[in-house]
Design a protein around this motif. Structure first.
Motif, PDB file in Angstrom:
ATOM      1  N   ARG A   3       0.826  -1.212   0.000  1.00 55.31           N
ATOM      2  CA  ARG A   3       0.000   0.000   0.000  1.00 55.31           C
ATOM      3  C   ARG A   3       0.858   1.259   0.000  1.00 55.31           C
ATOM      4  NH1 ARG A   3      -1.463   4.325   2.849  1.00 55.31           N
ATOM      5  NH2 ARG A   3      -0.053   3.766   4.549  1.00 55.31           N
ATOM      6  N   TYR A   4       1.790   1.321   0.939  1.00 53.29           N
ATOM      7  CA  TYR A   4       2.511   2.561   1.241  1.00 53.29           C
ATOM      8  C   TYR A   4       3.449   2.983   0.105  1.00 53.29           C
ATOM      9  CZ  TYR A   4       5.145   5.915   4.080  1.00 53.29           C
ATOM     10  OH  TYR A   4       5.734   7.052   4.585  1.00 53.29           O
ATOM     11  N   ASP A   5       4.101   2.012  -0.515  1.00 52.23           N
ATOM     12  CA  ASP A   5       5.083   2.327  -1.556  1.00 52.23           C
ATOM     13  C   ASP A   5       5.113   1.171  -2.555  1.00 52.23           C
ATOM     14  OD1 ASP A   5       6.952   3.990  -2.740  1.00 52.23           O
ATOM     15  OD2 ASP A   5       8.649   3.241  -1.571  1.00 52.23           O
ATOM     16  N   THR A   6       4.065   1.081  -3.352  1.00 51.88           N
ATOM     17  CA  THR A   6       3.917  -0.077  -4.240  1.00 51.88           C
ATOM     18  C   THR A   6       4.945  -0.065  -5.368  1.00 51.88           C
ATOM     19  OG1 THR A   6       2.333  -1.353  -5.528  1.00 51.88           O
ATOM     20  CG2 THR A   6       2.170   1.013  -5.743  1.00 51.88           C
ATOM     21  N   SER A   7       5.368  -1.252  -5.781  1.00 48.07           N
ATOM     22  CA  SER A   7       6.327  -1.366  -6.892  1.00 48.07           C
ATOM     23  C   SER A   7       5.734  -0.784  -8.176  1.00 48.07           C
ATOM     24  CB  SER A   7       6.676  -2.832  -7.170  1.00 48.07           C
ATOM     25  OG  SER A   7       7.034  -3.521  -6.012  1.00 48.07           O
ATOM     26  N   SER A   8       4.501  -1.165  -8.471  1.00 47.36           N
ATOM     27  CA  SER A   8       3.839  -0.701  -9.706  1.00 47.36           C
ATOM     28  C   SER A   8       3.096   0.592  -9.416  1.00 47.36           C
ATOM     29  CB  SER A   8       2.844  -1.751 -10.205  1.00 47.36           C
ATOM     30  OG  SER A   8       3.524  -2.929 -10.551  1.00 47.36           O
ATOM     31  N   GLN A   9       3.705   1.705  -9.817  1.00 47.04           N
ATOM     32  CA  GLN A   9       3.145   3.016  -9.496  1.00 47.04           C
ATOM     33  C   GLN A   9       2.200   3.540 -10.569  1.00 47.04           C
ATOM     34  OE1 GLN A   9       4.193   5.615  -6.954  1.00 47.04           O
ATOM     35  NE2 GLN A   9       4.739   3.813  -5.780  1.00 47.04           N
ATOM     36  N   ILE A  10       2.525   3.233 -11.829  1.00 51.86           N
ATOM     37  CA  ILE A  10       1.836   3.864 -12.947  1.00 51.86           C
ATOM     38  C   ILE A  10       1.554   2.823 -14.023  1.00 51.86           C
ATOM     39  CG2 ILE A  10       2.088   5.554 -14.824  1.00 51.86           C
ATOM     40  CD1 ILE A  10       3.859   7.231 -12.995  1.00 51.86           C
ATOM     41  N   LEU A  11       0.295   2.702 -14.445  1.00 53.42           N
ATOM     42  CA  LEU A  11      -0.065   1.784 -15.527  1.00 53.42           C
ATOM     43  C   LEU A  11      -0.858   2.534 -16.590  1.00 53.42           C
ATOM     44  CD1 LEU A  11      -0.766  -0.844 -12.940  1.00 53.42           C
ATOM     45  CD2 LEU A  11       0.467  -1.494 -14.993  1.00 53.42           C
ATOM     46  N   ALA A  12      -0.540   2.278 -17.842  1.00 54.73           N
ATOM     47  CA  ALA A  12      -1.173   3.001 -18.944  1.00 54.73           C
ATOM     48  C   ALA A  12      -2.330   2.209 -19.541  1.00 54.73           C
ATOM     49  CB  ALA A  12      -0.137   3.292 -20.021  1.00 54.73           C
ATOM     50  N   ARG A  13      -3.320   2.943 -19.999  1.00 53.07           N
ATOM     51  CA  ARG A  13      -4.422   2.386 -20.777  1.00 53.07           C
ATOM     52  C   ARG A  13      -4.625   3.284 -22.007  1.00 53.07           C
ATOM     53  NH1 ARG A  13      -3.573  -1.169 -17.558  1.00 53.07           N
ATOM     54  NH2 ARG A  13      -5.070  -2.257 -16.224  1.00 53.07           N
ATOM     55  N   THR A  14      -5.320   2.751 -23.007  1.00 52.26           N
ATOM     56  CA  THR A  14      -5.620   3.541 -24.208  1.00 52.26           C
ATOM     57  C   THR A  14      -7.138   3.693 -24.325  1.00 52.26           C
ATOM     58  OG1 THR A  14      -3.668   2.609 -25.280  1.00 52.26           O
ATOM     59  CG2 THR A  14      -5.251   3.729 -26.696  1.00 52.26           C
ATOM     60  N   VAL A  15      -7.590   4.932 -24.507  1.00 45.47           N
ATOM     61  CA  VAL A  15      -9.029   5.212 -24.574  1.00 45.47           C
ATOM     62  C   VAL A  15      -9.603   4.712 -25.911  1.00 45.47           C
ATOM     63  CG1 VAL A  15     -10.794   7.039 -24.604  1.00 45.47           C
ATOM     64  CG2 VAL A  15      -8.828   7.203 -23.044  1.00 45.47           C
ATOM     65  N   VAL A  16     -10.709   3.957 -25.805  1.00 43.69           N
ATOM     66  CA  VAL A  16     -11.403   3.440 -26.991  1.00 43.69           C
ATOM     67  C   VAL A  16     -12.742   4.167 -27.111  1.00 43.69           C
ATOM     68  CG1 VAL A  16     -12.450   1.403 -28.067  1.00 43.69           C
ATOM     69  CG2 VAL A  16     -10.339   1.154 -26.752  1.00 43.69           C
ATOM     70  N   GLY A  17     -12.982   4.751 -28.273  1.00 40.67           N
ATOM     71  CA  GLY A  17     -14.195   5.565 -28.426  1.00 40.67           C
ATOM     72  C   GLY A  17     -13.900   6.925 -27.827  1.00 40.67           C
ATOM     73  N   GLU A  18     -14.544   7.228 -26.727  1.00 45.52           N
ATOM     74  CA  GLU A  18     -14.150   8.406 -25.941  1.00 45.52           C
ATOM     75  C   GLU A  18     -14.635   8.211 -24.518  1.00 45.52           C
ATOM     76  OE1 GLU A  18     -17.688  11.604 -26.728  1.00 45.52           O
ATOM     77  OE2 GLU A  18     -16.056  11.617 -28.191  1.00 45.52           O
ATOM     78  N   LEU A  19     -14.068   8.984 -23.612  1.00 47.54           N
ATOM     79  CA  LEU A  19     -14.374   8.825 -22.194  1.00 47.54           C
ATOM     80  C   LEU A  19     -14.580  10.207 -21.588  1.00 47.54           C
ATOM     81  CD1 LEU A  19     -14.430   6.780 -19.757  1.00 47.54           C
ATOM     82  CD2 LEU A  19     -11.984   7.218 -19.502  1.00 47.54           C
ATOM     83  N   THR A  20     -15.678  10.376 -20.856  1.00 52.55           N
ATOM     84  CA  THR A  20     -15.919  11.665 -20.206  1.00 52.55           C
ATOM     85  C   THR A  20     -15.680  11.536 -18.708  1.00 52.55           C
ATOM     86  OG1 THR A  20     -17.576  12.224 -21.876  1.00 52.55           O
ATOM     87  CG2 THR A  20     -17.584  13.532 -19.858  1.00 52.55           C
ATOM     88  N   LEU A  21     -14.752  12.333 -18.196  1.00 50.32           N
ATOM     89  CA  LEU A  21     -14.420  12.357 -16.771  1.00 50.32           C
ATOM     90  C   LEU A  21     -14.269  13.806 -16.334  1.00 50.32           C
ATOM     91  CD1 LEU A  21     -11.635   9.627 -16.777  1.00 50.32           C
ATOM     92  CD2 LEU A  21     -13.786   9.424 -15.545  1.00 50.32           C
ATOM     93  N   TYR A  22     -14.819  14.141 -15.169  1.00 47.03           N
ATOM     94  CA  TYR A  22     -14.708  15.508 -14.648  1.00 47.03           C
ATOM     95  C   TYR A  22     -15.083  16.543 -15.731  1.00 47.03           C
ATOM     96  CZ  TYR A  22     -12.498  13.396 -10.592  1.00 47.03           C
ATOM     97  OH  TYR A  22     -12.249  12.638  -9.471  1.00 47.03           O
ATOM     98  N   ASP A  23     -16.216  16.295 -16.396  1.00 44.74           N
ATOM     99  CA  ASP A  23     -16.739  17.203 -17.431  1.00 44.74           C
ATOM    100  C   ASP A  23     -15.761  17.426 -18.587  1.00 44.74           C
ATOM    101  OD1 ASP A  23     -19.055  17.551 -15.907  1.00 44.74           O
ATOM    102  OD2 ASP A  23     -18.127  19.174 -14.745  1.00 44.74           O
ATOM    103  N   THR A  24     -14.861  16.496 -18.779  1.00 43.84           N
ATOM    104  CA  THR A  24     -13.873  16.627 -19.856  1.00 43.84           C
ATOM    105  C   THR A  24     -13.947  15.388 -20.740  1.00 43.84           C
ATOM    106  OG1 THR A  24     -12.429  17.811 -18.330  1.00 43.84           O
ATOM    107  CG2 THR A  24     -11.413  16.985 -20.350  1.00 43.84           C
ATOM    108  N   VAL A  25     -13.977  15.590 -22.048  1.00 46.26           N
ATOM    109  CA  VAL A  25     -13.998  14.462 -22.982  1.00 46.26           C
ATOM    110  C   VAL A  25     -12.560  14.109 -23.365  1.00 46.26           C
ATOM    111  CG1 VAL A  25     -14.725  13.646 -25.264  1.00 46.26           C
ATOM    112  CG2 VAL A  25     -16.260  15.077 -23.890  1.00 46.26           C
ATOM    113  N   ILE A  26     -12.169  12.854 -23.074  1.00 48.43           N
ATOM    114  CA  ILE A  26     -10.854  12.362 -23.497  1.00 48.43           C
ATOM    115  C   ILE A  26     -11.070  11.621 -24.811  1.00 48.43           C
ATOM    116  CG2 ILE A  26      -8.843  10.978 -22.853  1.00 48.43           C
ATOM    117  CD1 ILE A  26      -9.781  11.200 -19.932  1.00 48.43           C
TER     118      ILE A  26
END
Length: 402
Positions: free
Chosen positions: A281-304
């Motif tokens: 929990r405190y200091d995980t080995s895997s800090q950052i993982l990438a994904r690719t947006v398919v179609g589009e995604l709306t988060l926090y009133d923003t379209v990715i």
């Protein structure tokens, strides 16, 4: 929130030394962050990261899970196996691999993991007995996970040091290098050729190891191809080896930094799994993982838009005070449970989670049966510089042997 106001650069050495203040600002000020210069978006709050892991339709894995240019693209599954696939291809391959990579096989491996850990500890403690500083990563944390994978795969004892050296070479990055250097490419080729020969040998004569089990795995006549087996073996080297090495060293480092938390563990080794979980929990080995947006995604009133890279930050999610009390305190035995995302969540939950936890538990318990204290030489500790994992390349320690 613009890039100039908050900067998240996964390649920045300052960020590698301590990413947590950066994460705090992201969670508070830019829960959906955009870095147009490096071409990514990022989610940092626990709820959003968890939702992201579980959304395997809009957030695709098929171009890989790393920001690094050489690891991204339609070829990613060659070295990252089903981790770089979407369903139905992901489910098919994962199900077939699961036929060989079973919980029972992991359980039956534990006595051998203990023997391998003890052998490396013997060497470490022989050196430490003379009062000299020993490198915990070089002598122990960096050797055990790859040797365990070799044991599982059926790599002969005589070849394991060489296989481990190639695996290290695959992961090595020099300062300022964001892409895969020629030496890492060469190490990757050597490793793949070695595994190809191993698979060919097993095709001729099966043995009692995971490589043979993968060759035998079958569902309704469907079997793994040689390339699929090689891809999974390579995934084990990249994902299974490196992250467990980092976990073991992170546990040692934060235990050293929080002696009040570690003291009870010496007297009660049943607390070792709790130590492992809090480190995850405190200091995980895997800090950052990438994904690719398919179609589009709306988060926090923003379209990715379609095709954009979205980073999920479990390293940040685990320090989210919306979910954990006093998240910046290292507390062995705190309630974590299903809130942990070190192994992801949803369809791509890490198949090797059992193995990683078992290795860490065995390694740290064996260490603590034989020492009564240690000090980390922080001035000479060297961090790994990576855009997605966090841990130490070198961790010099002084050990008090029991």
């Amino acid at each position: 929130m613009t890039t100039s106001e908050i900067l998240l650069d996964p390649y920045d050495y300052d960020f590698h030394e301590d990413p947590y203040p950066y994460y705090q600002r992201l969670r508070d000020e830019a829960p959906l962050y955009h870095n147009p210069d490096l071409g990514f978006w990022a989610l940092s709050r626990h709820r959003d990261v968890l939702t992201g892991f579980r959304n395997s339709t809009t957030l695709s894995n098929k171009f890989g899970v790393s920001l690094d240019p050489a690891s991204r693209g339609p070829h990613a599954s060659k070295t990252m196996s089903f981790l770089a696939m979407d369903d139905p291809a992901h489910l098919r391959l994962r199900t077939l691999v699961s036929k060989g990579f079973t919980p029972r096989r992991i359980r039956e491996l534990e006595p051998r993991v203990t023997e391998i850990a003890v052998a490396h500890l013997d060497t470490l403690l022989d050196k430490a007995a003379d009062g000299e500083t020993v490198d915990y990563v070089d002598e122990f944390a960096g050797k055990l996970p790859m040797d365990v994978i070799s044991e599982l795969m059926g790599v002969p004892q005589a070849d394991r040091a060489q296989v481990r050296a190639w695996a290290d070479g695959v992961m090595h990055r020099d300062e300022g290098v964001t892409d895969v250097p020629p030496a890492a490419v060469e190490a990757s080729i050597n490793l793949i050729v070695y595994y190809q020969n191993m698979v060919a040998e097993r095709r001729a004569a099966l043995t009692d190891d995971l490589t043979s089990a993968l060759l035998e795995a079958e569902i309704d006549g469907d079997r793994l191809t040689d390339d699929e087996i090689l891809g999974f073996m390579f995934l084990m080297v990249i994902a299974g080896n490196e992250t467990t090495t980092k976990l073991l060293a992170n546990a040692a480092f934060w235990g050293h930094r929080n002696p009040d938390q570690l003291t009870p563990v010496y007297d009660d080794l049943s607390r070792v799994p709790l130590w492992v979980e809090e480190t995850l929990r405190y200091d995980t080995s895997s800090q950052i993982l990438a994904r690719t947006v398919v179609g589009e995604l709306t988060l926090y009133d923003t379209v990715i838009p379609d095709g954009e890279v979205l980073l999920l930050l479990p390293g940040s999610a685990h320090r989210d005070e919306r979910v954990f009390d006093d998240p910046d305190d290292y507390v062995i035995g705190r309630e974590i449970g299903s809130k942990l995302m070190s192994f992801g969540s949803g369809a791509h939950f890490c198949l090797g989670a059992h193995l990683a936890r078992m290795e860490a538990r065995v390694a740290l318990a064996e260490l603590f049966t034989r020492i009564r204290g240690y000090e980390v030489d922080e001035a000479n500790a060297v961090r790994v510089h990576s855009s997605n994992v966090r841990g130490f390349a070198h961790l010099p320690i002084h050990v008090k042997v029991r």
